[in-house]
Motif scaffolding. Structure first.
Motif, mmCIF file in Angstrom:
data_model
loop_
_atom_site.group_PDB
_atom_site.id
_atom_site.type_symbol
_atom_site.label_atom_id
_atom_site.label_comp_id
_atom_site.label_asym_id
_atom_site.label_seq_id
_atom_site.Cartn_x
_atom_site.Cartn_y
_atom_site.Cartn_z
ATOM 1 N N ARG A 2 0.862 -1.188 0.000
ATOM 2 C CA ARG A 2 0.000 0.000 0.000
ATOM 3 C C ARG A 2 0.896 1.235 0.000
ATOM 4 O O ARG A 2 1.644 1.481 0.957
ATOM 5 N N LEU A 3 0.834 2.008 -1.074
ATOM 6 C CA LEU A 3 1.705 3.166 -1.261
ATOM 7 C C LEU A 3 0.929 4.466 -1.147
ATOM 8 O O LEU A 3 -0.224 4.554 -1.576
ATOM 9 N N LEU A 4 1.592 5.475 -0.595
ATOM 10 C CA LEU A 4 1.097 6.845 -0.702
ATOM 11 C C LEU A 4 2.020 7.582 -1.658
ATOM 12 O O LEU A 4 3.207 7.782 -1.364
ATOM 13 N N TRP A 34 -1.044 -3.378 -6.562
ATOM 14 C CA TRP A 34 -0.842 -2.617 -5.335
ATOM 15 C C TRP A 34 -1.955 -1.590 -5.156
ATOM 16 O O TRP A 34 -2.581 -1.140 -6.119
ATOM 17 N N GLU A 35 -2.154 -1.188 -3.916
ATOM 18 C CA GLU A 35 -3.070 -0.103 -3.612
ATOM 19 C C GLU A 35 -2.262 1.192 -3.573
ATOM 20 O O GLU A 35 -1.352 1.328 -2.750
ATOM 21 N N GLU A 37 -2.576 5.231 -3.253
ATOM 22 C CA GLU A 37 -3.321 6.453 -3.007
ATOM 23 C C GLU A 37 -2.415 7.642 -3.265
ATOM 24 O O GLU A 37 -1.178 7.519 -3.249
ATOM 25 N N ASN A 97 -0.676 4.399 7.900
ATOM 26 C CA ASN A 97 -1.564 3.421 7.268
ATOM 27 C C ASN A 97 -1.003 2.850 5.969
ATOM 28 O O ASN A 97 -1.663 2.020 5.329
ATOM 29 N N TYR A 98 0.178 3.304 5.560
ATOM 30 C CA TYR A 98 0.770 2.846 4.305
ATOM 31 C C TYR A 98 2.041 2.043 4.589
ATOM 32 O O TYR A 98 2.684 2.207 5.635
ATOM 33 N N ASP A 99 2.391 1.215 3.630
ATOM 34 C CA ASP A 99 3.638 0.457 3.758
ATOM 35 C C ASP A 99 4.849 1.312 3.423
ATOM 36 O O ASP A 99 5.949 1.065 3.924
ATOM 37 N N LYS A 121 8.139 5.317 8.176
ATOM 38 C CA LYS A 121 7.897 4.507 6.990
ATOM 39 C C LYS A 121 9.000 4.744 5.962
ATOM 40 O O LYS A 121 9.573 5.837 5.890
#
Length: 392
Positions: A2-4, A34-35, A37, A97-99, A121
């Protein structure tokens, strides 16, 4: 994963880097599963993407789109940094909340670093511009360039800190990767620094719709911002000097030299209307030569790359990564541009004359050789290398 993804002008149409960021996000969602955002500045057109977080910049720098862009590009400061960090928090962005945090926008790297640091992170940085960031007074003809560069030098420290904190740093060309390594002071860390080429859209990977015309009047194309740094004035001067048996089409994004270009239009010089990016391959294929007379150090030069992918004759300067893009391309002609205007015009005139006289299509053997270059920019290559980039 999960990426921002943090990119200020992600939804805007300001330039090529934004388009590349959108393509990267789409590929990671579609091909890697991948997710992804996105955190960006509000004000761009809503493109219907999932997971968008838009933050509003402070009122003092957002009176209009150009004021905002110029502030972000040339007058970044700690007050703006703090304001944007608070705005991200108020928008509900929670980096924990992101990896990982992914920043393909060097203008946003200070914010991306702050978010990654706040949540402990990993930060992955993809640099698409020359560092350290400076304005070239000669190329841009900007009288305020010395003052702006004094201001930008004050940003070197937070940029270096963010690069040092990044787990991996990728450049969009070997030229940019080397500059990042030298700027960050990690010259011996080959594990950390790598090159990640931009993924090219599928419509640039199709065979050209028209071969190069070796006989008759040639069709020449300039595609880029109408500004001194992109060298449109040099091209017009070389055209007047050479007076070739050819037509010059100019697909120009807005720029300070637009009035000069409009005055030059006539029977042989045409100013084209804007076209959607998906239609650019067809436009390029309708021409025989593409000219990229840039005065500034290009991080990659998408125009030269797209012209090569579409098997056009290329006339280009030797700035930045352009030699890397046209290396070993048999239809490329180089001109030394970063000199005084008289010499630069002469060099461009000579290169243009040679290109017009020697225009031809690639041979079958040359076309086969070009496959290795194309593979570097394939979407699947990008996804594979990005996966490896994030393996920590």
């Amino acid at each position: 994963m999960r990426l921002l993804l943090v990119s200020f002008f992600y939804e805007h149409d300001h330039g090529g880097a934004e388009m590349v960021a959108r393509e990267a996000a789409a590929l990671l969602r579609r091909c890697a599963g991948w997710e992804v955002e996105v955190l960006c500045l509000a004000g761009g057109p809503d493109r219907g993407e999932p997971g968008m977080h838009r933050i509003t910049p402070p009122r003092w720098c957002s009176q209009n789109a150009q004021t905002l862009k110029r502030t972000v590009l040339f007058l970044p400061n700690r007050m703006l940094d703090s304001s944007l960090f608070r705005a991200a928090q108020n928008a509900g962005v929670r980096p924990e909340n992101y990896d990982a945090i992914f920043c393909p926008d060097m203008n946003a790297i200070v914010l991306a670093h702050a978010l990654a640091e706040a949540a402990d992170k990993p930060l992955f940085t993809w640099c698409q511009e020359v560092v350290p960031k400076r304005m070239d007074a000669t190329a841009t003809r900007a009288t305020l360039a010395p003052l702006i560069n004094m201001w930008l030098r004050g940003r070197d420290a937070p940029w270096k800190k963010a690069l040092a904190a990044s787990v991996r740093v990728a450049g969009v060309s070997d030229f940019i990767t080397d500059r990042c390594r030298a700027f960050a002071g990690d010259g011996n860390d080959d594990e950390k620094f790598t090159t990640l080429y931009q993924p090219v859209e599928d419509y640039f990977l199709q065979p050209p719709s028209r071969p190069i015309a070796a006989d008759g009047p040639a069709k020449v194309l300039f595609y880029g911002r109408l500004s001194a740094e992109k060298g449109i004035d040099l091209l017009l001067a070389a055209w007047r000097k050479l007076q070739p048996d050819a037509t010059l089409s100019i697909l120009g994004m807005d720029g300070p030299l637009r009035p000069e270009v409009e005055r030059a239009t006539g029977d042989e010089i045409h100013l084209l209307q804007h076209v959607a990016h998906v239609d650019v391959p067809k436009l390029i294929s309708q021409h025989d030569l593409v000219v990229c007379p840039s005065r500034v150090e290009e991080s990659l030069c998408r125009t030269a790359l797209e012209a090569r992918l579409l098997e056009r004759v290329i006339v280009a300067s030797q700035s930045g990564a352009i030699p890397e893009v046209v290396s070993d391309y048999p239809l490329a002609h180089s001109a030394t541009i970063r000199t005084d205007d008289a010499t630069a015009t002469e060099n461009l005139t000579n290169a243009l004359e040679a290109a017009l006289a020697q225009r031809r299509s690639l041979t079958d053997a040359e076309r086969e050789t070009e496959k290795s270059l194309r593979e570097k920019f394939l979407p699947e290559t990008f996804v594979h290398q990005f996966r490896r980039l994030t393996e920590i």
